[in-house]
Design a protein around this motif. Structure first.
Motif, PDB file in Angstrom:
ATOM      1  N   UNK A  13       0.810  -1.223   0.000  1.00  0.00           N
ATOM      2  CA  UNK A  13       0.000   0.000   0.000  1.00  0.00           C
ATOM      3  C   UNK A  13       0.847   1.277   0.000  1.00  0.00           C
ATOM      4  N   UNK A  14       2.170   1.148   0.021  1.00  0.00           N
ATOM      5  CA  UNK A  14       3.026   2.336   0.033  1.00  0.00           C
ATOM      6  C   UNK A  14       2.917   3.087  -1.295  1.00  0.00           C
ATOM      7  N   UNK A  15       3.147   4.393  -1.244  1.00  0.00           N
ATOM      8  CA  UNK A  15       3.069   5.229  -2.447  1.00  0.00           C
ATOM      9  C   UNK A  15       4.421   5.279  -3.143  1.00  0.00           C
ATOM     10  N   UNK A  16       4.389   5.071  -4.451  1.00  0.00           N
ATOM     11  CA  UNK A  16       5.587   5.231  -5.273  1.00  0.00           C
ATOM     12  C   UNK A  16       5.569   6.620  -5.929  1.00  0.00           C
ATOM     13  N   UNK A  17       6.765   7.109  -6.268  1.00  0.00           N
ATOM     14  CA  UNK A  17       6.869   8.350  -7.031  1.00  0.00           C
ATOM     15  C   UNK A  17       6.814   7.998  -8.506  1.00  0.00           C
ATOM     16  N   UNK A  18       5.773   8.419  -9.161  1.00  0.00           N
ATOM     17  CA  UNK A  18       5.519   8.076 -10.557  1.00  0.00           C
ATOM     18  C   UNK A  18       5.698   9.328 -11.410  1.00  0.00           C
ATOM     19  N   UNK A  19       6.502   9.263 -12.454  1.00  0.00           N
ATOM     20  CA  UNK A  19       6.751  10.445 -13.283  1.00  0.00           C
ATOM     21  C   UNK A  19       6.817  10.068 -14.756  1.00  0.00           C
ATOM     22  N   UNK A  20       6.520  11.042 -15.597  1.00  0.00           N
ATOM     23  CA  UNK A  20       6.608  10.861 -17.051  1.00  0.00           C
ATOM     24  C   UNK A  20       7.104  12.158 -17.666  1.00  0.00           C
ATOM     25  N   UNK A  21       8.003  12.045 -18.607  1.00  0.00           N
ATOM     26  CA  UNK A  21       8.476  13.190 -19.367  1.00  0.00           C
ATOM     27  C   UNK A  21       8.276  12.905 -20.841  1.00  0.00           C
ATOM     28  N   UNK A  22       7.497  13.760 -21.516  1.00  0.00           N
ATOM     29  CA  UNK A  22       7.206  13.603 -22.939  1.00  0.00           C
ATOM     30  C   UNK A  22       7.875  14.734 -23.718  1.00  0.00           C
ATOM     31  N   UNK A  23       8.439  14.369 -24.853  1.00  0.00           N
ATOM     32  CA  UNK A  23       9.057  15.356 -25.754  1.00  0.00           C
ATOM     33  C   UNK A  23       8.524  15.142 -27.155  1.00  0.00           C
ATOM     34  N   UNK A  24       8.386  16.211 -27.929  1.00  0.00           N
ATOM     35  CA  UNK A  24       7.876  16.087 -29.290  1.00  0.00           C
ATOM     36  C   UNK A  24       8.521  17.135 -30.191  1.00  0.00           C
ATOM     37  N   UNK A  25       8.530  16.823 -31.489  1.00  0.00           N
ATOM     38  CA  UNK A  25       9.059  17.750 -32.490  1.00  0.00           C
ATOM     39  C   UNK A  25       7.924  18.626 -33.010  1.00  0.00           C
ATOM     40  N   UNK A  26       8.269  19.553 -33.872  1.00  0.00           N
ATOM     41  CA  UNK A  26       7.262  20.433 -34.463  1.00  0.00           C
ATOM     42  C   UNK A  26       6.241  19.642 -35.276  1.00  0.00           C
ATOM     43  N   UNK A  27       6.631  18.479 -35.797  1.00  0.00           N
ATOM     44  CA  UNK A  27       5.724  17.653 -36.588  1.00  0.00           C
ATOM     45  C   UNK A  27       4.834  16.759 -35.729  1.00  0.00           C
ATOM     46  N   UNK A  28       5.145  16.634 -34.439  1.00  0.00           N
ATOM     47  CA  UNK A  28       4.308  15.847 -33.537  1.00  0.00           C
ATOM     48  C   UNK A  28       4.892  14.528 -33.102  1.00  0.00           C
ATOM     49  N   UNK A  29       5.892  14.010 -33.820  1.00  0.00           N
ATOM     50  CA  UNK A  29       6.493  12.747 -33.393  1.00  0.00           C
ATOM     51  C   UNK A  29       7.246  12.979 -32.086  1.00  0.00           C
ATOM     52  N   UNK A  30       7.288  11.963 -31.231  1.00  0.00           N
ATOM     53  CA  UNK A  30       7.905  12.215 -29.948  1.00  0.00           C
ATOM     54  C   UNK A  30       8.220  10.972 -29.161  1.00  0.00           C
ATOM     55  N   UNK A  31       8.497  11.207 -27.880  1.00  0.00           N
ATOM     56  CA  UNK A  31       8.942  10.134 -27.001  1.00  0.00           C
ATOM     57  C   UNK A  31       8.509  10.454 -25.572  1.00  0.00           C
ATOM     58  N   UNK A  32       8.190   9.411 -24.807  1.00  0.00           N
ATOM     59  CA  UNK A  32       7.890   9.549 -23.386  1.00  0.00           C
ATOM     60  C   UNK A  32       8.722   8.551 -22.603  1.00  0.00           C
ATOM     61  N   UNK A  33       9.269   9.012 -21.476  1.00  0.00           N
ATOM     62  CA  UNK A  33      10.041   8.156 -20.583  1.00  0.00           C
ATOM     63  C   UNK A  33       9.386   8.184 -19.209  1.00  0.00           C
ATOM     64  N   UNK A  34       8.979   7.008 -18.750  1.00  0.00           N
ATOM     65  CA  UNK A  34       8.230   6.862 -17.498  1.00  0.00           C
ATOM     66  C   UNK A  34       9.111   6.175 -16.466  1.00  0.00           C
ATOM     67  N   UNK A  35       9.009   6.613 -15.218  1.00  0.00           N
ATOM     68  CA  UNK A  35       9.781   5.974 -14.155  1.00  0.00           C
ATOM     69  C   UNK A  35       8.984   5.980 -12.853  1.00  0.00           C
ATOM     70  N   UNK A  36       9.057   4.867 -12.124  1.00  0.00           N
ATOM     71  CA  UNK A  36       8.456   4.763 -10.790  1.00  0.00           C
ATOM     72  C   UNK A  36       9.551   4.377  -9.816  1.00  0.00           C
ATOM     73  N   UNK A  37       9.593   5.055  -8.653  1.00  0.00           N
ATOM     74  CA  UNK A  37      10.619   4.793  -7.658  1.00  0.00           C
ATOM     75  C   UNK A  37      10.012   4.778  -6.258  1.00  0.00           C
ATOM     76  N   UNK A  38      10.748   4.205  -5.306  1.00  0.00           N
ATOM     77  CA  UNK A  38      10.350   4.253  -3.905  1.00  0.00           C
ATOM     78  C   UNK A  38       9.178   3.343  -3.598  1.00  0.00           C
ATOM     79  N   UNK A  39       8.497   3.639  -2.493  1.00  0.00           N
ATOM     80  CA  UNK A  39       7.354   2.838  -2.089  1.00  0.00           C
ATOM     81  C   UNK A  39       7.717   1.390  -1.843  1.00  0.00           C
ATOM     82  N   UNK A  40       6.955   0.494  -2.463  1.00  0.00           N
ATOM     83  CA  UNK A  40       7.205  -0.937  -2.312  1.00  0.00           C
ATOM     84  C   UNK A  40       8.129  -1.491  -3.387  1.00  0.00           C
ATOM     85  N   UNK A  41       8.747  -0.603  -4.178  1.00  0.00           N
ATOM     86  CA  UNK A  41       9.646  -1.056  -5.235  1.00  0.00           C
ATOM     87  C   UNK A  41      11.051  -1.265  -4.685  1.00  0.00           C
TER      88      UNK A  41
END
Length: 328
Positions: free
Chosen positions: A254-282
């Motif tokens: 039941x512990x809380x993890x730190x969940x984050x996402x960073x998304x990047x995109x070009x002028x045309x719309x193509x892009x990338x997202x990097x997700x990470x979860x840390x802490x809590x029960x991990x």
């Protein structure tokens, strides 16, 4: 000698720079566009935060992390629309009083919500202002007024000291504990703080949003951070982080993890997202990485979880090579 003193006086005045134009109170308040987040989209595509989960199931499907990004942007824009919409509704009337240093609008009634509004703005510089938007249930005593929005705004000026209408920087805070006392408002609680900057038509736009002990539909308070940056017509990025239990399905974790996402995109719309979860029960961080094309279809998926489904190659399917995780 007089000529020398005259020349020195001219140099002294020039060193002080151009005199900044005095901006009117109405033009000294932020517009809805000032803190709005813009992300690439297709007119045929509907981003719905109801499906905002990382759920891309196969190569070529609509990117799950893009849906998360788009759904979160819709949430932030919804808050902005309500906040600055209320501010500009009141400022759309003529001020009740204006002595050059302080202006007051109202009280004005919002008939469809049953709310009475009052706005007070104080000049802190020729192009800078502080403001407070107060509200109460319509027909109630003046003692019921509560400061639901407080903020400051500085209008951008050009090299000649002239105001650049529609550009500037500032911040505002929303107190949802006070908003919730008004008629026809939802169950939100806590505070949201915005800081925005749109210096000029070509400079990067930045919007930072922080939720403090915020409660929406869930019972538990939420603390989250959102960071947005966009070069007009060019690359952009959006990141957010929150504390959440990613093991909601397991009553023993039941512990809380730190969940984050960073998304990047070009002028045309193509892009990338990097997700990470840390802490809590991990025991160690868990990561997920996804890229999408100009139609927001998944072209690459990778991750650190043993059961993670993977497809595509980073070199061929990603506009951005290499992960970049949120530091929030």
């Amino acid at each position: 000698m007089k000529k020398i003193f005259g020349a020195l006086a001219s140099l002294s005045l020039a060193a002080c720079g151009p005199q900044i134009e005095t901006v009117s109170f109405k033009d000294g308040l932020p517009s809805q566009e000032m803190a709005k987040l813009d992300v690439p989209s297709k007119t045929s595509q509907r981003i719905d935060d109801g499906v905002a989960t990382v759920r891309a199931q196969s190569y070529g499907e609509l990117s799950g992390t893009w849906l998360v990004t788009g759904g979160t942007v819709l949430f932030v824009n919804g808050v902005t629309l309500w906040t600055l919409g209320s501010l500009n509704f009141v400022a759309g009337f003529e001020p009740t009083s204006d002595d050059g240093s302080t202006a007051v609008w109202g009280p004005h009634n919002n008939d469809w919500e049953g709310i009475t509004w009052k706005l007070t703005a104080a000049r802190t510089a020729p192009n800078a202002f502080k403001y407070t938007l107060e509200a109460k249930p319509r027909g109630s005593a003046d003692s019921e007024y509560a400061a639901v929005i407080t903020g400051s705004h500085t209008v951008a000026v050009d090299d000649d000291g002239k105001a650049i209408k529609g550009y500037g920087e500032g911040r505002f805070d929303i107190d949802y504990d006070k908003v919730a006392r008004l008629p026809h408002q939802d169950s939100k609680r806590g505070r949201i703080s915005f800081h925005y900057a749109r210096p000029n038509p070509t400079a990067a736009v930045t919007v930072d949003v922080d939720l403090k002990e915020f409660v929406n539909d869930a019972a538990a308070p939420d603390t989250a951070a959102y960071r947005y940056s966009q070069v007009p017509g060019g690359e952009g990025s959006f990141e957010f982080a929150t504390d959440s239990n990613i093991h909601w399905f397991d009553p023993t974790r039941v512990a809380l993890e730190r969940w984050s996402i960073k998304s990047r995109w070009t002028a045309k719309g193509e892009g990338r997202a990097d997700v990470r979860a840390t802490g809590g029960d991990l025991a160690s961080p868990v990561t997920l990485n996804e890229c999408w094309d100009t139609d927001f279809r998944s072209t690459f998926l990778d991750g650190s979880a043993p059961s993670q489904v993977k497809w595509g190659t980073e070199s061929a399917g990603c506009a951005f090579i290499g992960a970049s995780y949120s530091t929030r």
